[in-house]
Write a protein that holds these residues in place. Sequence first.
Motif, PDB file in Angstrom:
ATOM      1  N   ASP A  40      -1.267   0.710  48.849  1.00 19.98           N
ATOM      2  CA  ASP A  40      -1.729   1.276  50.116  1.00 19.98           C
ATOM      3  C   ASP A  40      -3.036   2.048  49.924  1.00 19.98           C
ATOM      4  N   SER A  42      -6.736   3.236  50.503  1.00 16.06           N
ATOM      5  CA  SER A  42      -7.722   3.249  51.580  1.00 16.06           C
ATOM      6  C   SER A  42      -9.054   2.684  51.113  1.00 16.06           C
ATOM      7  N   THR A  43      -9.381   2.912  49.848  1.00 16.63           N
ATOM      8  CA  THR A  43     -10.584   2.337  49.252  1.00 16.63           C
ATOM      9  C   THR A  43     -10.367   2.205  47.753  1.00 16.63           C
ATOM     10  N   THR A 117      -5.355  -4.560  48.625  1.00 20.36           N
ATOM     11  CA  THR A 117      -5.479  -4.509  50.089  1.00 20.36           C
ATOM     12  C   THR A 117      -4.714  -5.673  50.705  1.00 20.36           C
ATOM     13  N   GLU A 120      -5.527  -7.693  54.100  1.00 17.38           N
ATOM     14  CA  GLU A 120      -6.893  -7.384  54.522  1.00 17.38           C
ATOM     15  C   GLU A 120      -7.931  -8.090  53.658  1.00 17.38           C
ATOM     16  N   HIS A 299       1.776   2.652  43.992  1.00 17.32           N
ATOM     17  CA  HIS A 299       0.915   1.511  44.286  1.00 17.32           C
ATOM     18  C   HIS A 299       1.192   0.405  43.264  1.00 17.32           C
TER      19      HIS A 299
END
Length: 469
Positions: A40, A42-43, A117, A120, A299
């Motif tokens: 998860d 974000s960057t 990701t 995405e 993660h």
Amino acid sequence: MSASPGSRLSDDLYSLYLAGLGWLLLPFYGDRMAELLPSDFSTIEPGVNIAVVVAVAAAVWLGWRGGPLVVSRAGVLHELASGASRRTMLYPRLLRQLVARSAIAAIGATIFLALSTPGEYTVSSSVTISLVAALAVAISVSQSMIWYLVFSTNEGRRPRVVAWAVLVPVVVLASLLGGRTFFDSTGLLSLLSLGLLSLGLALFGLTWTPVERLWSRARALETLRSSMQTVDFQQMLLDMRRVSDSPRVAGPQLARPWMPTFLWRQIAALQHGLSGQIARLGLAGGTIFLLLRFSDPSHGVVALSLAACVAVIGFDLAVPLAATADQIPFLVHYRAGSARVLQGQTLTALSIAMVIGGLLTAWLWSQSFDDAAGTMFLFLVGTLAALMQARIGSPDVAKWATTVGAGFIGPLLWGRALSGPLLLLGATVAISHQYFRPDEFGQTWGQLTAVIAFILAVVAMNPLEKSLR
């Protein structure tokens, strides 16, 4: 005699074609894998920026270990020893290594992006991260060639070459610390410029490449190729050390005659190439500590990275067992059978791995018991997976061909070679869902981990006498 480097254009283009297919297709499998080990983020830019710096800095170590050049015995005898220009003979090989490793890095970067990701993944972002990874590895390969010349020959100790070799990692690191990212146009342009500069210096220094060092590596390469043809991981593990290790020097005599056999073998293997062992342990252990300190193991990518670092440590600990399994003619010297020796070496390697894991996670138990416990289980299963891979010896291909047919030999060999990594992957998924990312099936995941560990231990300690039947 091997084919001339310039006559392999069709083979190189076909390899690039396969790499292109992998770059397009493998990320979609990574996206599916992300469903088992979700992330998860974000960057991911900060992590990739750090990886770029690490890859460039690793060039010093890779250069000391022998650099990127691997030349066959025929190439050394008939080309380099002929008196012709070494630069003319070696630059195609250097370029081929650079392109191949950069392509592998680009494919790995796309898979990492798909895992980080999930849902995405886009081709445009894949192109960017692939360029960053490929350029970073290209700089590392070129720099490792420069440092190889610096460490291997007095002629390579040119002030300008050394100055640039030191300057490039400093510039890359300074650009990172200055708040820049390698994902924008400025970052990509800086990587491209540094890559071209490093490559030019590496090609310039090929003239002073020491032939005698390449000859020693070429002899080990012949046996490595033979073991690769039968996907013999046990022999590959032993051969790779002879191909990549720096010249052997007399080290401390740590193994003593009074030690038990299993302990003596473990220490005797560690005392040869001790600096390499320590460096790999420091790199893998430091990475594990940093991941636990600054990342979240929930993660999936972090959990896989932890498992990969544990496997690196395990492979070093598994070398003595591989050497024992490779000495089947000496079974007569095992008075109580080989099972006791293999069991002793397995338990010794596991004990060392668990001590290393305990030291790396000592600070974590009070902060996150689940993360610490999951990491320790990864050390257990990862070391067992490495030991199992080291235990798998050369198969009787003729017997296999008679039993299952020649058409099934290839899949069987690859299935056997990939069994350890696949079992480690399955255990990583189970441990992640039980400890790093707990769910309602915790007991089931624990049972799966236990079954995998049991299978790995049984194969690793399977007596040599049974494998001969």
